[in-house]
Design an enzyme around this catalytic site. Structure first.
Site, PDB file in Angstrom:
ATOM      1  N   SER A  47       0.817  -1.237   0.048  1.00 19.62           N
ATOM      2  CA  SER A  47      -0.097   0.067  -0.108  1.00 19.62           C
ATOM      3  C   SER A  47       0.979   1.173   0.195  1.00 19.62           C
ATOM      4  CB  SER A  47      -0.845   0.129   1.282  1.00 19.62           C
ATOM      5  OG  SER A  47      -0.136   0.216   2.375  1.00 19.62           O
ATOM      6  N   ASP A  49      -1.010  -1.526  -4.011  1.00 20.42           N
ATOM      7  CA  ASP A  49      -2.201  -1.984  -3.737  1.00 20.42           C
ATOM      8  C   ASP A  49      -3.125  -0.445  -3.267  1.00 20.42           C
ATOM      9  OD1 ASP A  49      -4.394  -3.525  -2.932  1.00 20.42           O
ATOM     10  OD2 ASP A  49      -3.806  -3.222  -0.573  1.00 20.42           O
TER      11      ASP A  49
HETATM   12  P1  13P Z   1      -7.967  -7.751   4.516  1.00 19.41           P
HETATM   13  O1  13P Z   1      -7.266  -6.782   5.010  1.00 19.41           O
HETATM   14  O2  13P Z   1      -9.375  -7.861   4.537  1.00 19.41           O
HETATM   15  O3  13P Z   1      -7.203  -9.054   4.028  1.00 19.41           O
HETATM   16  O4  13P Z   1      -7.942  -7.106   2.703  1.00 19.41           O
HETATM   17  C1  13P Z   1      -6.834  -6.845   1.907  1.00 19.41           C
HETATM   18  C2  13P Z   1      -6.990  -6.150   0.922  1.00 19.41           C
HETATM   19  O5  13P Z   1      -7.791  -6.480   0.091  1.00 19.41           O
HETATM   20  C3  13P Z   1      -5.827  -5.335   0.621  1.00 19.41           C
HETATM   21  O6  13P Z   1      -6.025  -4.517  -0.889  1.00 19.41           O
END
Ligand code: 13P
Length: 287
Positions: free
Chosen positions: A49, A84
């Protein structure tokens, strides 16, 4: 060498399994995910992220660390390094830093703006051989203690984005990041089927992989999901194992200040979580 996620996802879609995206936060985390992928002969996507990228001092550091590990750990399975939920600017930074895959999350823009921005990034990624994920219908989640329910994407908007030539598409189907609330109605397979009908062969992405029951995961895969993101579950297992280790006073034994010992139980816990998910997603032995 890092690879684009395109080939691994097309194979997963055809073979009716899903490749796991595991979000990474530090060196131990990354090493654990790569270790398990190699051991189980599974393709894998390392998710970063923008916040995690910042924490690790920047995207260039992440690229350097992961490339170094692929070489030093003799990793032979396909590995993609993926941004992400990227912003437009973040996606461009990752492309420049050497990521092999990006996600541009334009789901909060009006659809015309989402299309316009996604298109620009598709063109850049095409030239460089980088895979690109787009999102339609925002994924819910906890923000400031309030859990927002996941939206269901409009299938026609999904088609408009898929037609831009993205590699994979994240469509909201009632999924949520983090833990699911007790009153969660479950995934909307109706939406998933309608999206699939519009986008055809496009590999679909399921966000919020933590806490979705196994039967729903399997059904989602059977309906075209080829990538499943997991973050919170790794965080929970890491934190839990670290807490237990400290509470047991084990960090006080011997050289109590050794950071490698302190972080080892958390790293082992992440391995167990990743292993369980790869088995559930069916990616074991598919490298
Ligand atoms: P979770 O944190 O619910 O596992 O989701 C992760 C996600 O979708 C990252 O983009």
């Amino acid at each position: 060498m890092l690879v684009s996620a395109k080939e691994m996802l097309n194979k997963a879609r055809d073979g009716k399994y899903a490749v796991g995206q595991f979000n990474i936060n530090n060196l131990e985390w990354t090493k654990s995910v790569l270790d398990v992928a190699e051991e189980l002969r599974s393709p894998v996507i390392l998710g970063v992220s923008e916040g995690a990228g910042k924490y690790m001092t920047g995207f260039k550091t992440v690229v350097g660390m992961v490339n170094g590990m692929l070489e030093e750990m003799n990793i032979t399975v396909p590995v993609a390094l993926h941004l992400d939920h990227g912003t437009f600017e973040g996606a461009q930074k990752c492309i420049r830093a050497g990521f092999s895959s990006i996600m541009f999350d334009g789901s909060h823009y009006p659809i015309a703006e989402n299309i316009e921005k996604t298109k620009i990034l598709v063109n850049t990624c095409d030239v460089l051989g980088i895979s690109i994920e787009a999102e339609v219908g925002s994924i819910g989640g906890e923000e400031d203690g309030v859990v927002g329910m996941g939206e269901c994407a409009d299938p026609k908007e999904c088609k408009a984005i898929a037609d831009l030539g993205v590699t994979m598409l994240a469509a909201g189907i009632g999924n949520i990041h983090g833990k699911y609330p007790a009153n969660w109605p479950g995934l909307s397979f109706e939406t998933l089927e309608a999206v699939k009908k519009e986008v055809g062969d496009m590999p679909l992405v399921l966000h919020g992989g933590t806490g979705i029951p196994a039967d729903m995961i399997k059904k989602a895969i059977s309906l075209g999901v080829a990538k499943i993101n997991v973050n919170t579950e790794c965080q929970l297992s890491f934190a839990d194992a670290t807490r237990k280790y400290i509470e047991a006073g084990k960090d006080q034994q011997g050289k109590g200040f050794d950071p490698r010992k302190l972080l080892a139980p958390g790293a082992e816990a992440i391995k167990a979580t990743v292993k369980e998910k790869m088995e559930l997603f069916g990616s074991v032995g598919k490298a």
